[in-house]
Design a protein around this motif. Structure first.
Motif, PDB file in Angstrom:
ATOM      1  N   ALA A  99       0.830  -1.206   0.000  1.00 42.66           N
ATOM      2  CA  ALA A  99       0.000   0.000   0.000  1.00 42.66           C
ATOM      3  C   ALA A  99       0.862   1.253   0.000  1.00 42.66           C
ATOM      4  CB  ALA A  99      -0.934  -0.002   1.205  1.00 42.66           C
ATOM      5  N   ASP A 100       1.968   1.235   0.763  1.00 47.20           N
ATOM      6  CA  ASP A 100       2.845   2.410   0.819  1.00 47.20           C
ATOM      7  C   ASP A 100       3.451   2.706  -0.541  1.00 47.20           C
ATOM      8  OD1 ASP A 100       2.324   2.756   3.486  1.00 47.20           O
ATOM      9  OD2 ASP A 100       4.184   1.813   4.185  1.00 47.20           O
ATOM     10  N   ALA A 101       3.928   1.663  -1.207  1.00 49.02           N
ATOM     11  CA  ALA A 101       4.555   1.854  -2.514  1.00 49.02           C
ATOM     12  C   ALA A 101       3.543   2.303  -3.556  1.00 49.02           C
ATOM     13  CB  ALA A 101       5.252   0.575  -2.950  1.00 49.02           C
ATOM     14  N   ARG A 102       2.329   1.777  -3.485  1.00 48.72           N
ATOM     15  CA  ARG A 102       1.301   2.191  -4.429  1.00 48.72           C
ATOM     16  C   ARG A 102       0.905   3.649  -4.195  1.00 48.72           C
ATOM     17  NH1 ARG A 102      -0.980  -2.124  -7.212  1.00 48.72           N
ATOM     18  NH2 ARG A 102      -2.841  -0.897  -7.702  1.00 48.72           N
ATOM     19  N   ARG A 103       0.937   4.065  -2.941  1.00 49.71           N
ATOM     20  CA  ARG A 103       0.663   5.467  -2.631  1.00 49.71           C
ATOM     21  C   ARG A 103       1.762   6.355  -3.224  1.00 49.71           C
ATOM     22  NH1 ARG A 103       0.437   4.894   2.393  1.00 49.71           N
ATOM     23  NH2 ARG A 103      -1.798   4.508   2.550  1.00 49.71           N
ATOM     24  N   ASP A 104       3.002   5.875  -3.194  1.00 48.03           N
ATOM     25  CA  ASP A 104       4.106   6.634  -3.796  1.00 48.03           C
ATOM     26  C   ASP A 104       3.895   6.801  -5.302  1.00 48.03           C
ATOM     27  OD1 ASP A 104       5.340   6.837  -1.345  1.00 48.03           O
ATOM     28  OD2 ASP A 104       6.726   5.163  -1.696  1.00 48.03           O
ATOM     29  N   VAL A 105       3.409   5.761  -5.959  1.00 46.83           N
ATOM     30  CA  VAL A 105       3.163   5.842  -7.396  1.00 46.83           C
ATOM     31  C   VAL A 105       2.046   6.831  -7.692  1.00 46.83           C
ATOM     32  CG1 VAL A 105       2.431   4.561  -9.432  1.00 46.83           C
ATOM     33  CG2 VAL A 105       4.020   3.503  -7.816  1.00 46.83           C
ATOM     34  N   ALA A 106       0.983   6.783  -6.895  1.00 51.07           N
ATOM     35  CA  ALA A 106      -0.124   7.724  -7.084  1.00 51.07           C
ATOM     36  C   ALA A 106       0.359   9.157  -6.896  1.00 51.07           C
ATOM     37  CB  ALA A 106      -1.243   7.404  -6.098  1.00 51.07           C
TER      38      ALA A 106
END
Length: 235
Positions: free
Chosen positions: A150-157
């Motif tokens: 979830a943290d990494a996907r938030r970084d992509v967003a």
């Protein structure tokens, strides 16, 4: 004796104190604050870039004034603040600065903008996954997969929402001692550094990729630059 304030502004990846692991020791000699730019959070949804909010965050952290150290995209809002409030900025240190609006007409920057501008123009219609793949392909000609955490996907967003750095209304900062620290690996950042050196900044190279501040040499150059300013004040 009260310590001088030193404010650290992160780039596009980690934020707060986590973005400056080799600079924590400066707290022995400075009143160090490691800010979190607008839209960067470990729990909240990412927000688009807001340079005005970022400048307000930095100004509040500087208080009555101090040293300002910024990395990558964080250098954009740091320079904007220094232009608006040079009275608050005792020294300015820019690490691998993404201040591309200053060099938009120079070869490396112009080529980068030519590759990336169409992507940013279309990003509103793209998914985070599609944007990440296209961004990495244009940056390094490699493929990328959407991360699982979830943290990494938030970084992509968050990456998809960032303002193109070549659009920031930057000008040079008159009268503020400035160090530009680069890793010597990417012509884009070396071009920005050379431009700033032509306006009076000190340019130093510490091999270490995009994060030269994490190396012994890079951390030492930052420390020495801040210390020289303190010595000047005492003299």
């Amino acid at each position: 004796m009260a310590f001088e304030r030193a404010v650290f502004v992160h780039g596009g990846d980690s934020f707060g104190a986590a973005a400056w692991p080799r600079q924590h020791g400066l707290s022995l000699d400075y009143d160090c604050l490691y800010v979190r730019r607008h839209g960067f959070s470990a729990t909240e949804e990412p927000c688009p870039t807001d340079h005005g909010r970022d400048q307000a965050i930095i100004a509040e952290a500087l208080g009555g004034g101090g040293h300002l150290v910024a990395h990558a995209q964080g250098a954009v809002c740091a320079m904007l603040l220094a232009v608006e409030r040079p009275d608050l900025v005792r020294t300015l240190t820019l690490v691998e600065p993404a201040c591309l609006s200053l060099t938009a007409d120079l070869p490396a920057t112009a080529a980068y903008i030519s590759r990336m501008a169409p992507l940013f123009a279309d990003r509103a219609a793209m998914s985070d996954d599609d944007f990440l793949r296209a961004f990495v392909r244009r940056e390094s000609d490699t493929d990328a997969r959407m991360p699982a955490s979830a943290d990494a996907r938030r970084d992509v967003a968050r990456l998809r929402l960032q303002s193109p750095p070549w659009e920031a209304p930057l000008t040079i900062v008159p009268g503020v001692p400035t160090l530009v620290l680069t890793g010597g690996w990417e012509p884009l950042y070396e071009e920005v550094a050379a431009y700033l050196a032509g306006t009076g900044a000190v340019h130093r190279i510490a091999p270490g990729g995009h994060r030269p501040q994490d190396t012994d040499e890079g951390a030492g150059l930052i420390r020495a630059f801040l210390a020289a300013s303190r010595l000047d004040a005492v003299a």
